[in-house]
Design a protein around this motif. Structure first.
Motif, PDB file in Angstrom:
ATOM      1  N   LEU A 115      14.191   0.667   2.541  1.00 24.70           N
ATOM      2  CA  LEU A 115      13.255   1.343   1.637  1.00 24.70           C
ATOM      3  C   LEU A 115      11.859   0.732   1.682  1.00 24.70           C
ATOM      4  O   LEU A 115      10.888   1.382   1.322  1.00 24.70           O
ATOM      5  CB  LEU A 115      13.793   1.314   0.203  1.00 24.70           C
ATOM      6  CG  LEU A 115      15.063   2.125  -0.039  1.00 24.70           C
ATOM      7  CD1 LEU A 115      15.527   1.956  -1.474  1.00 24.70           C
ATOM      8  CD2 LEU A 115      14.841   3.587   0.286  1.00 24.70           C
ATOM      9  N   ASN A 116      11.733  -0.507   2.099  1.00 23.85           N
ATOM     10  CA  ASN A 116      10.429  -1.160   2.182  1.00 23.85           C
ATOM     11  C   ASN A 116       9.681  -0.778   3.448  1.00 23.85           C
ATOM     12  O   ASN A 116       8.562  -1.217   3.664  1.00 23.85           O
ATOM     13  CB  ASN A 116      10.583  -2.685   2.108  1.00 23.85           C
ATOM     14  CG  ASN A 116      11.134  -3.129   0.771  1.00 23.85           C
ATOM     15  OD1 ASN A 116      10.863  -2.506  -0.245  1.00 23.85           O
ATOM     16  ND2 ASN A 116      11.909  -4.189   0.781  1.00 23.85           N
ATOM     17  N   ASN A 117      10.294   0.024   4.299  1.00 29.30           N
ATOM     18  CA  ASN A 117       9.687   0.384   5.580  1.00 29.30           C
ATOM     19  C   ASN A 117       9.579   1.903   5.700  1.00 29.30           C
ATOM     20  O   ASN A 117      10.165   2.503   6.589  1.00 29.30           O
ATOM     21  CB  ASN A 117      10.513  -0.202   6.731  1.00 29.30           C
ATOM     22  CG  ASN A 117       9.794  -0.096   8.049  1.00 29.30           C
ATOM     23  OD1 ASN A 117       8.579   0.066   8.103  1.00 29.30           O
ATOM     24  ND2 ASN A 117      10.529  -0.180   9.128  1.00 29.30           N
ATOM     25  N   LEU A 153       2.697   8.217  11.414  1.00 35.40           N
ATOM     26  CA  LEU A 153       1.587   7.592  10.710  1.00 35.40           C
ATOM     27  C   LEU A 153       1.811   6.084  10.702  1.00 35.40           C
ATOM     28  O   LEU A 153       2.919   5.616  10.441  1.00 35.40           O
ATOM     29  CB  LEU A 153       1.525   8.122   9.276  1.00 35.40           C
ATOM     30  CG  LEU A 153       0.384   7.635   8.409  1.00 35.40           C
ATOM     31  CD1 LEU A 153      -0.951   8.176   8.925  1.00 35.40           C
ATOM     32  CD2 LEU A 153       0.606   8.067   6.964  1.00 35.40           C
ATOM     33  N   ALA A 154       0.771   5.329  10.979  1.00 33.40           N
ATOM     34  CA  ALA A 154       0.863   3.871  10.908  1.00 33.40           C
ATOM     35  C   ALA A 154       1.203   3.469   9.479  1.00 33.40           C
ATOM     36  O   ALA A 154       0.651   4.013   8.519  1.00 33.40           O
ATOM     37  CB  ALA A 154      -0.446   3.235  11.348  1.00 33.40           C
ATOM     38  N   THR A 155       2.117   2.520   9.326  1.00 33.65           N
ATOM     39  CA  THR A 155       2.603   2.149   7.997  1.00 33.65           C
ATOM     40  C   THR A 155       1.498   1.628   7.088  1.00 33.65           C
ATOM     41  O   THR A 155       1.585   1.774   5.871  1.00 33.65           O
ATOM     42  CB  THR A 155       3.725   1.096   8.078  1.00 33.65           C
ATOM     43  OG1 THR A 155       3.261  -0.029   8.829  1.00 33.65           O
ATOM     44  CG2 THR A 155       4.959   1.677   8.729  1.00 33.65           C
ATOM     45  N   GLN A 156       0.438   1.061   7.639  1.00 36.61           N
ATOM     46  CA  GLN A 156      -0.654   0.565   6.788  1.00 36.61           C
ATOM     47  C   GLN A 156      -1.415   1.700   6.110  1.00 36.61           C
ATOM     48  O   GLN A 156      -2.206   1.468   5.205  1.00 36.61           O
ATOM     49  CB  GLN A 156      -1.606  -0.366   7.543  1.00 36.61           C
ATOM     50  CG  GLN A 156      -2.337   0.264   8.694  1.00 36.61           C
ATOM     51  CD  GLN A 156      -1.666   0.016  10.034  1.00 36.61           C
ATOM     52  OE1 GLN A 156      -0.451  -0.040  10.129  1.00 36.61           O
ATOM     53  NE2 GLN A 156      -2.469  -0.134  11.071  1.00 36.61           N
TER      54      GLN A 156
END
Length: 85
Positions: free
Chosen positions: A30-32, A50-53
């Motif tokens: 869930l954190n990713n 989409l880039a996670t940032q």
């Protein structure tokens, strides 16, 4: 679409595209969170991640289906003999 052609010169190309689709991809962690996007330049469609940032843009609804965005930076990879951004 020049993004998917792989023939990008080493210049400052900044494509303007529309998000035709934006959805959360199921992950075991869930954190990713990961978001799959479908972008269109008005003629061609290209799938990508989409880039996670940039996940906060989706959570805050600043980025959503129909948004017009300018790609300032992207990576295009060959996956199963198909290009993916």
């Amino acid at each position: 679409m020049m993004v998917s052609s792989g023939d990008l010169p080493g210049t400052d190309i900044k494509s303007v595209v529309q998000l035709a689709e934006l959805r959360l991809v199921n992950t075991s962690n869930l954190n990713n969170e990961r978001y799959r996007v479908l972008i269109s330049d008005g003629v061609f469609m290209q799938q990508g991640m989409l880039a996670t940032q940039h996940n906060e843009l989706v959570r805050s609804e600043r980025l959503q289906k129909g948004s017009i965005v300018q790609l300032k930076q992207f990576v295009c990879n060959l996956i199963q003999n198909r290009r993916a951004s």
